[in-house]
Write a protein that holds these residues in place. Sequence first.
Motif, PDB file in Angstrom:
ATOM      1  N   GLU A 115      11.764  57.795  29.397  1.00  7.53           N
ATOM      2  CA  GLU A 115      12.779  58.356  30.293  1.00  7.53           C
ATOM      3  C   GLU A 115      13.459  57.255  31.095  1.00  7.53           C
ATOM      4  N   ALA A 116      12.676  56.305  31.605  1.00  9.83           N
ATOM      5  CA  ALA A 116      13.236  55.199  32.387  1.00  9.83           C
ATOM      6  C   ALA A 116      14.141  54.325  31.526  1.00  9.83           C
ATOM      7  N   ALA A 117      13.753  54.090  30.290  1.00  4.47           N
ATOM      8  CA  ALA A 117      14.575  53.266  29.396  1.00  4.47           C
ATOM      9  C   ALA A 117      15.925  53.939  29.127  1.00  4.47           C
ATOM     10  N   GLY A 118      15.909  55.240  28.916  1.00  6.57           N
ATOM     11  CA  GLY A 118      17.162  55.964  28.714  1.00  6.57           C
ATOM     12  C   GLY A 118      18.042  55.926  29.950  1.00  6.57           C
ATOM     13  N   ALA A 119      17.431  56.138  31.112  1.00  6.45           N
ATOM     14  CA  ALA A 119      18.182  56.102  32.366  1.00  6.45           C
ATOM     15  C   ALA A 119      18.716  54.695  32.630  1.00  6.45           C
ATOM     16  N   ALA A 120      17.935  53.677  32.290  1.00  5.77           N
ATOM     17  CA  ALA A 120      18.382  52.293  32.493  1.00  5.77           C
ATOM     18  C   ALA A 120      19.629  52.012  31.667  1.00  5.77           C
ATOM     19  N   GLY A 121      19.675  52.524  30.448  1.00  3.56           N
ATOM     20  CA  GLY A 121      20.868  52.351  29.623  1.00  3.56           C
ATOM     21  C   GLY A 121      22.093  52.976  30.269  1.00  3.56           C
ATOM     22  N   GLU A 122      21.915  54.159  30.844  1.00  3.42           N
ATOM     23  CA  GLU A 122      23.028  54.821  31.532  1.00  3.42           C
ATOM     24  C   GLU A 122      23.485  54.011  32.744  1.00  3.42           C
ATOM     25  N   VAL A 123      22.515  53.499  33.507  1.00  2.00           N
ATOM     26  CA  VAL A 123      22.839  52.728  34.705  1.00  2.00           C
ATOM     27  C   VAL A 123      23.572  51.441  34.321  1.00  2.00           C
ATOM     28  N   VAL A 124      23.092  50.764  33.302  1.00  2.00           N
ATOM     29  CA  VAL A 124      23.747  49.523  32.865  1.00  2.00           C
ATOM     30  C   VAL A 124      25.182  49.817  32.428  1.00  2.00           C
ATOM     31  N   ALA A 125      25.383  50.878  31.674  1.00  2.00           N
ATOM     32  CA  ALA A 125      26.732  51.223  31.217  1.00  2.00           C
ATOM     33  C   ALA A 125      27.643  51.533  32.402  1.00  2.00           C
ATOM     34  N   ALA A 126      27.173  52.340  33.338  1.00  2.00           N
ATOM     35  CA  ALA A 126      27.989  52.704  34.500  1.00  2.00           C
ATOM     36  C   ALA A 126      28.280  51.496  35.376  1.00  2.00           C
ATOM     37  N   ARG A 127      27.266  50.681  35.598  1.00  2.00           N
ATOM     38  CA  ARG A 127      27.473  49.518  36.468  1.00  2.00           C
ATOM     39  C   ARG A 127      28.296  48.429  35.785  1.00  2.00           C
ATOM     40  N   SER A 128      28.256  48.374  34.481  1.00  2.57           N
ATOM     41  CA  SER A 128      29.114  47.416  33.775  1.00  2.57           C
ATOM     42  C   SER A 128      30.582  47.755  34.021  1.00  2.57           C
ATOM     43  N   MET A 129      30.887  49.038  34.032  1.00  2.43           N
ATOM     44  CA  MET A 129      32.250  49.474  34.338  1.00  2.43           C
ATOM     45  C   MET A 129      32.624  49.103  35.773  1.00  2.43           C
ATOM     46  N   ILE A 130      31.688  49.288  36.698  1.00  9.72           N
ATOM     47  CA  ILE A 130      31.937  48.946  38.099  1.00  9.72           C
ATOM     48  C   ILE A 130      32.159  47.440  38.249  1.00  9.72           C
ATOM     49  N   LEU A 131      31.335  46.650  37.562  1.00  9.16           N
ATOM     50  CA  LEU A 131      31.500  45.196  37.608  1.00  9.16           C
ATOM     51  C   LEU A 131      32.824  44.781  36.975  1.00  9.16           C
ATOM     52  N   GLY A 132      33.193  45.397  35.869  1.00 11.95           N
ATOM     53  CA  GLY A 132      34.476  45.092  35.224  1.00 11.95           C
ATOM     54  C   GLY A 132      35.646  45.394  36.151  1.00 11.95           C
ATOM     55  N   SER A 133      35.575  46.526  36.820  1.00 16.35           N
ATOM     56  CA  SER A 133      36.639  46.890  37.773  1.00 16.35           C
ATOM     57  C   SER A 133      36.691  45.894  38.920  1.00 16.35           C
ATOM     58  N   ALA A 134      35.519  45.449  39.379  1.00 17.04           N
ATOM     59  CA  ALA A 134      35.469  44.486  40.483  1.00 17.04           C
ATOM     60  C   ALA A 134      36.071  43.148  40.073  1.00 17.04           C
ATOM     61  N   LEU A 135      35.891  42.761  38.825  1.00 18.52           N
ATOM     62  CA  LEU A 135      36.480  41.507  38.350  1.00 18.52           C
ATOM     63  C   LEU A 135      38.002  41.615  38.255  1.00 18.52           C
ATOM     64  N   ARG A 136      38.491  42.781  37.874  1.00 23.13           N
ATOM     65  CA  ARG A 136      39.937  42.976  37.747  1.00 23.13           C
ATOM     66  C   ARG A 136      40.612  43.146  39.099  1.00 23.13           C
TER      67      ARG A 136
END
Length: 152
Positions: free
Chosen positions: A27-48
């Motif tokens: 369950e944690a591994a699945g949730a971690a994948g979701e968190v990484v995907a969501a935060r990658s978008m946040i980091l991408g937006s922050a870079l732009r």
Amino acid sequence: MFDTPASWRRLVASGLVMMRTGLRAIEAAGAAGEVVAARSMILGSALRAPLSADHEELAQMLPEKMDALSRAGAATFATLLSAHASWTEQVRQIGALALRADPPTPGRMIDLGGRMASLAIGSFEAQARMGAVALEPVHRRVVSNANRLRKR
């Protein structure tokens, strides 16, 4: 005296702890994948667009990891000490028997065997708990983050 049915119950309970820990790890591994995907978008937006970035989310990324991992480490160490105490007691009892001036009687050997089995089960229980307590803070944090980020 060694209690065989109680020992089997303890072993089965430890096996169930390990099974639940495995399910929580998945369950944690699945949730971690979701968190990484969501935060990658946040980091991408922050870079732009750094000025309009989600600074609140960015600011909690590292501290929450440090908190969860330090809690996991502390819990693991405490459980490891419990297992170590069981191992140490096993060695102490064997040493005490070896240092006696008279040879062990069959009764003493049977008693020692029962104590050794009980201590070994205690060590097994502590090791089964170790995975559960190490995973708990990480699981709690990553699942919470996934739920929170899912709602955005």
